[in-house]
Design an enzyme around this catalytic site. Structure first.
Site, PDB file in Angstrom:
ATOM      1  N   GLU A 141       1.995   3.099   1.652  1.00  0.00           N
ATOM      2  CA  GLU A 141       3.465   3.209   1.544  1.00  0.00           C
ATOM      3  C   GLU A 141       3.960   4.644   1.629  1.00  0.00           C
ATOM      4  O   GLU A 141       4.602   5.148   0.708  1.00  0.00           O
ATOM      5  CB  GLU A 141       3.954   2.560   0.247  1.00  0.00           C
ATOM      6  CG  GLU A 141       3.666   1.083   0.187  1.00  0.00           C
ATOM      7  CD  GLU A 141       4.366   0.382  -0.967  1.00  0.00           C
ATOM      8  OE1 GLU A 141       4.941   1.072  -1.833  1.00  0.00           O
ATOM      9  OE2 GLU A 141       4.351  -0.850  -1.000  1.00  0.00           O
ATOM     10  N   GLU A 191      -0.276  -6.151   0.255  1.00  0.00           N
ATOM     11  CA  GLU A 191       0.360  -6.416  -1.045  1.00  0.00           C
ATOM     12  C   GLU A 191       1.454  -7.462  -0.869  1.00  0.00           C
ATOM     13  O   GLU A 191       2.208  -7.425   0.111  1.00  0.00           O
ATOM     14  CB  GLU A 191       1.032  -5.163  -1.637  1.00  0.00           C
ATOM     15  CG  GLU A 191       0.086  -4.133  -2.166  1.00  0.00           C
ATOM     16  CD  GLU A 191       0.789  -2.909  -2.764  1.00  0.00           C
ATOM     17  OE1 GLU A 191       1.929  -3.029  -3.262  1.00  0.00           O
ATOM     18  OE2 GLU A 191       0.190  -1.829  -2.709  1.00  0.00           O
TER      19      GLU A 191
END
Ligand code: BG6
Length: 477
Positions: free
Chosen positions: A170, A378
């Site tokens: 991320e 995720e």
């Protein structure tokens, strides 16, 4: 489209679950580990929920065998975890720490002995503090060389056993929170510095991928991107354009660089117009273009709904870190887009939108724009859980995960190549800014903000549900 018949999940589908070093390990200064920026940041008063930190976290460092045994009993096929850079190179980039290296050797061996595929993240936000002090971390070009040195050291050490690598986790989150919102270290609010740090992270990401390839190892590597697909609030053309702006600025601005080695045009022009463009060296594009990933890692939690925002419109908003439903103040970028309430979806207590179809849309968009296989690194639900007589009845999490896994199957039926699905998270863990009360795991860890207590593990109802899903390769969804 609606399918009359769904395709099965591939036989080798990676039913997994994930974590990150700082959020689970604890042992923050043990066995020669150096400090990371998070070890420092959490000690600044007022930065985290009730001042929580990962000093002990859920003590995975000492209890990894117990945690892996729980995974094995559940039949988990893959476990994604991150390596703490500051365990490997604690004080400088010239000397490695054998005890730190050994810890991940042991974890990887334990996983493999239980037929669990390790999926290893190189960087989940915890740059060593000395690199921040020496040259401001991601803001310096030096990070490209240092990140590659670190990556090479772990590729060489674990590459014989690890076949799936996640380069940066991320980047869009750690960069925007670190340099625009000041909610992550180094807590800067400066868009010019943000875009420069971001560019270095792009090049570092590609350089690490290139290094991996040059070592001739037989595995796959890609970044994990936090993708919230943008929806327009309605069919008004200016709102459709706002949604285009949103996706280009918040998603393609990163994923295009990963997959194509270029910045998207409209946003690049907007950066120049606002004098925010990073300084780029000609050789950077060569590195970026060569560093195309094997897969796109996707962290999906929610979609964002947007509308047009005038030049004098709203700026940065305030997320909900308290768990008090409805406390989010939505923001935007003047002249580009603003986030608005989507009346068609439910929200969690932290105001995260629950939108399984959004995952299918995310997978479809990535597939058609980049044609890369996708690893879902995720997806999960952060909620309050209650421990009642040793049990946790988290039916809401089962519903959430079931609907999202079904959306993955729809996307597979659409023709998207999905390698696996890692839920967030395996055990409960520290949520960076939300303390220990926002729980995501299949395994409840009995601790709270005030005390680590005994850190006892309990299987939640969702643990048994996922066990069944894995056994049946998703046929019971
Ligand atoms: C992702 C991160 O952003 O979302 C995780 O990769 C994080 O590290 C997860 O914990 C959930 O976010 P939060 O803020 O609810 O902990």
């Amino acid at each position: 489209m609606q399918h009359k018949k769904m395709k099965d999940f591939p036989e080798d589908f990676l039913w997994g679950s994930a974590s990150a070093a700082y959020q689970v390990e604890g042992a923050w200064d043990e066995d020669g580990k150096g400090a990371s920026v998070w070890d420092t940041f959490v000690r600044i008063p007022g930065k985290t929920f009730k001042g929580t930190n990962g000093d002990v976290a859920v003590d995975h460092y000492h209890r990894f065998k117990e945690d892996v045994a729980l995974m094995a009993e559940q039949g988990l096929k893959a476990y994604r975890f991150s390596i703490a850079w500051s365990r490997i190179f604690p004080h400088n980039m010239n000397e490695t720490n054998e005890k730190g290296l050994q810890f991940y050797d042991d974890l990887i061996d334990e996983l493999l002995a239980n037929q669990i595929e390790p999926v290893v993240t190189l960087y989940h936000w915890d740059i060593p503090q000395y690199l921040q002090d020496e040259y401001l971390g991601w803001e310096s070009r030096q990070i490209i060389e240092d990140f590659t040195t670190y990556a090479e050291a772990v590729f060489r050490r674990y590459g014989d056993r690890v076949k799936y690598w996640v380069s940066l986790n991320e980047q869009n989150i750690f960069i925007s929170h670190g340099y625009m919102m000041a909610t992550h270290p180094p807590a800067v609010k400066d868009p010019k510095r943000m875009y420069q740090a971001n560019h270095h992270a792009n090049v570092a990401n590609a350089a690490a991928i290139n290094k991996y390839r040059s070592l001739g190892m037989d595995g796959q590597i890609g970044p994990s991107f936090a993708y919230s697909p943008g929806y327009p609030i309605d069919a008004r053309p200016e709102n459709i354009l706002a949604a285009e702006n949103f996706d280009e600025m918040n998603a393609y601005f990163w994923m295009d660089v990963y997959a194509k080695g270029e910045y998207p045009t409209a946003i690049w022009n907007w950066l120049e117009e606002n004098d925010l463009q990073p300084e780029i060296r000609p050789e950077d594009f060569k590195i970026l273009k060569a560093g195309k990933p094997d897969f796109m890692g996707v962290n999906y939690y929610q979609t964002s709904t947007v509308a047009a925002n005038p030049l004098d419109g709203v700026g940065i908003g305030t997320p909900n870190y308290s768990g008090e439903k409805g406390s989010t103040k939505r923001g935007g970028i003047p002249g580009v887009f603003k986030e608005v309430l989507n009346p068609f979806v439910e929200k969690t207590n932290w105001d995260w939108v629950i939108d399984p179809l959004g995952l299918r849309i995310a997978l479809r968009r990535i597939n058609s724009r980049y044609g890369l296989p996708i690893l879902i690194t995720e997806n999960g639900l952060g909620e309050y859980d209650k421990l009642e007589e040793g049990q946790i009845h988290d039916q809401y999490r089962i519903d959430y995960l079931n609907d999202h896994a079904k959306a993955v199957q729809e996307a597979i039926t659409d023709g998207v190549k999905v390698l696996g699905y890692c839920t967030w998270s395996y055990t409960d863990l520290l949520s960076w800014l939300n303390g220990y009360q926002k729980r995501y795991g299949f395994v409840y860890v009995d601790r709270d903000e005030e005390s680590p207590k005994e850190l006892k593990r309990y299987k939640k109802a969702s643990y048994y549900w996922y066990k069944e899903v894995i056994e049946q390769n998703g046929k019971n969804l």
